[in-house]
Design a protein around this motif. Structure first.
Motif, PDB file in Angstrom:
ATOM      1  N   ALA A 152       0.842  -1.194   0.000  1.00  0.00           N
ATOM      2  CA  ALA A 152       0.000   0.000   0.000  1.00  0.00           C
ATOM      3  C   ALA A 152       0.877   1.244   0.000  1.00  0.00           C
ATOM      4  CB  ALA A 152      -0.912   0.007   1.227  1.00  0.00           C
ATOM      5  N   PRO A 153       0.396   2.337  -0.588  1.00  0.00           N
ATOM      6  CA  PRO A 153       1.176   3.581  -0.603  1.00  0.00           C
ATOM      7  C   PRO A 153       1.265   4.197   0.785  1.00  0.00           C
ATOM      8  CG  PRO A 153      -1.034   3.982  -1.441  1.00  0.00           C
ATOM      9  CD  PRO A 153      -0.914   2.492  -1.266  1.00  0.00           C
ATOM     10  N   HIS A 154       2.217   5.105   0.962  1.00  0.00           N
ATOM     11  CA  HIS A 154       2.301   5.861   2.208  1.00  0.00           C
ATOM     12  C   HIS A 154       1.324   7.023   2.133  1.00  0.00           C
ATOM     13  CE1 HIS A 154       4.059   8.215   5.544  1.00  0.00           C
ATOM     14  NE2 HIS A 154       4.475   7.045   5.977  1.00  0.00           N
ATOM     15  N   CYS A 155       0.832   7.460   3.271  1.00  0.00           N
ATOM     16  CA  CYS A 155      -0.130   8.573   3.269  1.00  0.00           C
ATOM     17  C   CYS A 155       0.470   9.826   2.637  1.00  0.00           C
ATOM     18  CB  CYS A 155      -0.622   8.856   4.682  1.00  0.00           C
ATOM     19  SG  CYS A 155       0.640   9.381   5.869  1.00  0.00           S
ATOM     20  N   THR A 156       1.797   9.978   2.703  1.00  0.00           N
ATOM     21  CA  THR A 156       2.423  11.149   2.092  1.00  0.00           C
ATOM     22  C   THR A 156       2.387  11.081   0.560  1.00  0.00           C
ATOM     23  OG1 THR A 156       4.578  10.073   2.385  1.00  0.00           O
ATOM     24  CG2 THR A 156       3.925  11.684   4.050  1.00  0.00           C
ATOM     25  N   ASP A 157       2.197   9.887  -0.011  1.00  0.00           N
ATOM     26  CA  ASP A 157       1.999   9.806  -1.463  1.00  0.00           C
ATOM     27  C   ASP A 157       0.698  10.491  -1.858  1.00  0.00           C
ATOM     28  OD1 ASP A 157       4.328   8.347  -1.641  1.00  0.00           O
ATOM     29  OD2 ASP A 157       3.329   6.397  -1.678  1.00  0.00           O
ATOM     30  N   ARG A 158      -0.317  10.354  -1.010  1.00  0.00           N
ATOM     31  CA  ARG A 158      -1.588  11.027  -1.261  1.00  0.00           C
ATOM     32  C   ARG A 158      -1.427  12.542  -1.128  1.00  0.00           C
ATOM     33  NH1 ARG A 158      -6.271   8.881   2.360  1.00  0.00           N
ATOM     34  NH2 ARG A 158      -5.409   6.948   1.522  1.00  0.00           N
ATOM     35  N   VAL A 159      -0.600  12.962  -0.163  1.00  0.00           N
ATOM     36  CA  VAL A 159      -0.308  14.386  -0.006  1.00  0.00           C
ATOM     37  C   VAL A 159       0.357  14.922  -1.271  1.00  0.00           C
ATOM     38  CG1 VAL A 159       0.946  16.112   1.344  1.00  0.00           C
ATOM     39  CG2 VAL A 159      -0.078  14.144   2.492  1.00  0.00           C
TER      40      VAL A 159
ATOM     41  N   GLY B  30       4.511  21.613   3.836  1.00  0.00           N
ATOM     42  CA  GLY B  30       5.088  21.685   5.173  1.00  0.00           C
ATOM     43  C   GLY B  30       4.641  20.556   6.084  1.00  0.00           C
ATOM     44  N   LEU B  31       3.335  20.331   6.182  1.00  0.00           N
ATOM     45  CA  LEU B  31       2.830  19.278   7.060  1.00  0.00           C
ATOM     46  C   LEU B  31       3.154  17.897   6.513  1.00  0.00           C
ATOM     47  CD1 LEU B  31      -0.644  20.667   8.200  1.00  0.00           C
ATOM     48  CD2 LEU B  31       1.461  20.509   9.534  1.00  0.00           C
TER      49      LEU B  31
ATOM     50  N   ILE C 186       5.222  15.105   8.731  1.00  0.00           N
ATOM     51  CA  ILE C 186       4.640  13.816   9.102  1.00  0.00           C
ATOM     52  C   ILE C 186       5.442  12.665   8.526  1.00  0.00           C
ATOM     53  CG2 ILE C 186       2.596  12.352   8.715  1.00  0.00           C
ATOM     54  CD1 ILE C 186       0.927  14.924   9.045  1.00  0.00           C
ATOM     55  N   GLY C 187       6.092  12.890   7.382  1.00  0.00           N
ATOM     56  CA  GLY C 187       6.846  11.808   6.751  1.00  0.00           C
ATOM     57  C   GLY C 187       8.248  11.607   7.291  1.00  0.00           C
ATOM     58  N   ILE C 188       8.706  12.494   8.196  1.00  0.00           N
ATOM     59  CA  ILE C 188      10.087  12.418   8.681  1.00  0.00           C
ATOM     60  C   ILE C 188      10.343  11.154   9.488  1.00  0.00           C
ATOM     61  CG2 ILE C 188      11.710  13.446  10.319  1.00  0.00           C
ATOM     62  CD1 ILE C 188      10.759  16.189   9.393  1.00  0.00           C
ATOM     63  N   ASP C 189       9.497  10.869  10.461  1.00  0.00           N
ATOM     64  CA  ASP C 189       9.710   9.730  11.361  1.00  0.00           C
ATOM     65  C   ASP C 189       8.694   8.641  11.053  1.00  0.00           C
ATOM     66  OD1 ASP C 189      10.364   7.980  13.350  1.00  0.00           O
ATOM     67  OD2 ASP C 189       9.515   9.182  14.981  1.00  0.00           O
ATOM     68  N   GLY C 190       9.141   7.585  10.382  1.00  0.00           N
ATOM     69  CA  GLY C 190       8.231   6.508  10.021  1.00  0.00           C
ATOM     70  C   GLY C 190       8.330   5.306  10.934  1.00  0.00           C
ATOM     71  N   ALA C 191       8.974   5.467  12.088  1.00  0.00           N
ATOM     72  CA  ALA C 191       9.197   4.312  12.965  1.00  0.00           C
ATOM     73  C   ALA C 191       7.889   3.685  13.440  1.00  0.00           C
ATOM     74  CB  ALA C 191      10.035   4.737  14.174  1.00  0.00           C
ATOM     75  N   GLY C 192       6.878   4.500  13.659  1.00  0.00           N
ATOM     76  CA  GLY C 192       5.612   3.969  14.174  1.00  0.00           C
ATOM     77  C   GLY C 192       4.571   3.738  13.099  1.00  0.00           C
ATOM     78  N   ASP C 193       4.963   3.814  11.838  1.00  0.00           N
ATOM     79  CA  ASP C 193       3.994   3.663  10.765  1.00  0.00           C
ATOM     80  C   ASP C 193       3.456   2.240  10.665  1.00  0.00           C
ATOM     81  OD1 ASP C 193       4.488   6.273  10.198  1.00  0.00           O
ATOM     82  OD2 ASP C 193       5.474   5.936   8.270  1.00  0.00           O
TER      83      ASP C 193
ATOM     84  N   ALA D 123      -5.245  19.013  10.101  1.00  0.00           N
ATOM     85  CA  ALA D 123      -5.023  20.140   9.194  1.00  0.00           C
ATOM     86  C   ALA D 123      -4.596  19.644   7.816  1.00  0.00           C
ATOM     87  CB  ALA D 123      -3.969  21.079   9.777  1.00  0.00           C
ATOM     88  N   LEU D 124      -3.746  18.633   7.796  1.00  0.00           N
ATOM     89  CA  LEU D 124      -3.292  18.064   6.523  1.00  0.00           C
ATOM     90  C   LEU D 124      -4.455  17.425   5.769  1.00  0.00           C
ATOM     91  CD1 LEU D 124      -0.871  17.380   4.698  1.00  0.00           C
ATOM     92  CD2 LEU D 124      -0.569  15.286   6.031  1.00  0.00           C
TER      93      LEU D 124
END
Length: 281
Positions: free
Chosen positions: A131-138, A168-169, A173-180, A240-241
């Motif tokens: 599945a894509p990452h949520c930031t791909d949708r962003v 910006g958001l 949100i995409g910086i730390d993916g440890a808990g994804d 907000a995002l």
């Protein structure tokens, strides 16, 4: 869908079910947007009908449902009387689902909403899915905002506002993916049904990876207070995002959401309100 396309989509949904041996005497439109949801009677099937350009997305949704059903997730199930796949009729992709009669009030109590979230997220951790990452949708929303051909009516000051918010958001949100983990993707109240089996999530084709707060940001604010371990600051940023992405879609030239003019204005207002809740960075 426009009236002519709507008539063809209804016919495609009815034909697909009837050819698979289900009795279809009538079809009731449950939802009409870029995709169509039909209640077929008397077989009591929910047919989801999408233009052929959405075939890949429809197939992904069916696969997500199939895997989650195998791990007893709180989700709507495909109709067990037919093969669990997408059926192409005319120029439409048709999937057939169990129809759930709504019970009680449509609003789910915050504690119950959080409980079904916890069970759903636990089930999502048990399946393997590309599945894509949520930031791909962003990134897709940002592209629509920055491309004047896709969003020709978006005023320049609102374009700059949405572009800076999304970039910006999204980056933060995409910086730390440890808990994804794997998420529902859009578990807003309209995608959580109150049924005799308890609350069930629907519209599973939005599954993506990201922090659980991205999912929680789609729910009423009180829900996050009942979800143990949630980062409330991150929920505010994700909310907000999410509103920024929602607003980006409303300004696309080919958007078909009903009452789009209202939601173009209201969406931008809600982005600003959600950013105010985030406080200083």
């Amino acid at each position: 869908m426009e009236p002519a396309e709507l008539r063809r989509a209804i016919a495609a949904g009815r034909t697909a079910a009837a050819e698979l041996g289900l009795q279809v005497d009538d079809a009731i439109v449950v939802q009409n947007s870029d995709r169509l949801a039909l209640r077929l009677i008397p077989c009591d099937v929910l047919a989801r009908v999408a233009p052929s350009g959405h075939l890949t997305g429809s197939e992904f949704e069916v696969e997500v449902a199939r895997r989650l059903t195998d791990v007893d997730a709180p989700v709507a199930e495909l109709d067990p009387r037919v093969e669990p796949r997408v059926h192409v009729r005319d120029t439409f992709a048709v999937s057939l689902w169990t129809y759930y009669e709504p019970v009680g009030p449509p609003e789910i109590a915050p504690a119950d909403y959080a409980d079904v979230f916890l069970r759903h997220h636990a089930a999502l951790r048990r399946i393997e899915l590309d599945a894509p990452h949520c930031t791909d949708r962003v990134a897709m929303a940002l592209k629509a905002v920055n491309d004047r051909e896709q969003s020709p009516e978006l005023p320049d000051h609102d374009r700059d506002f949405l572009s800076s918010t999304l970039s910006g958001l999204g980056a933060a949100i995409g910086i730390d993916g440890a808990g994804d983990q794997l998420l529902h993707g859009e578990p807003h109240p309209g995608n959580l049904l109150n049924t005799r089996k308890g609350p069930l999530f629907v519209d599973l084709g939005t599954a993506c990876r990201g922090p659980i707060e991205f999912d929680l940001a789609h729910a009423p604010e009180e829900v996050g207070e009942h979800y143990a371990g949630a980062d409330h600051g991150l929920i505010h940023r994700c909310r907000a995002l999410n509103w920024a992405m929602f607003s980006a879609w409303r300004w696309r030239r080919d958007d078909q959401l009903p009452d789009r003019a209202h939601w173009r204005v209201e969406g931008l207002r809600r982005v600003g309100a959600a950013l105010d809740r985030c406080g200083p960075n």
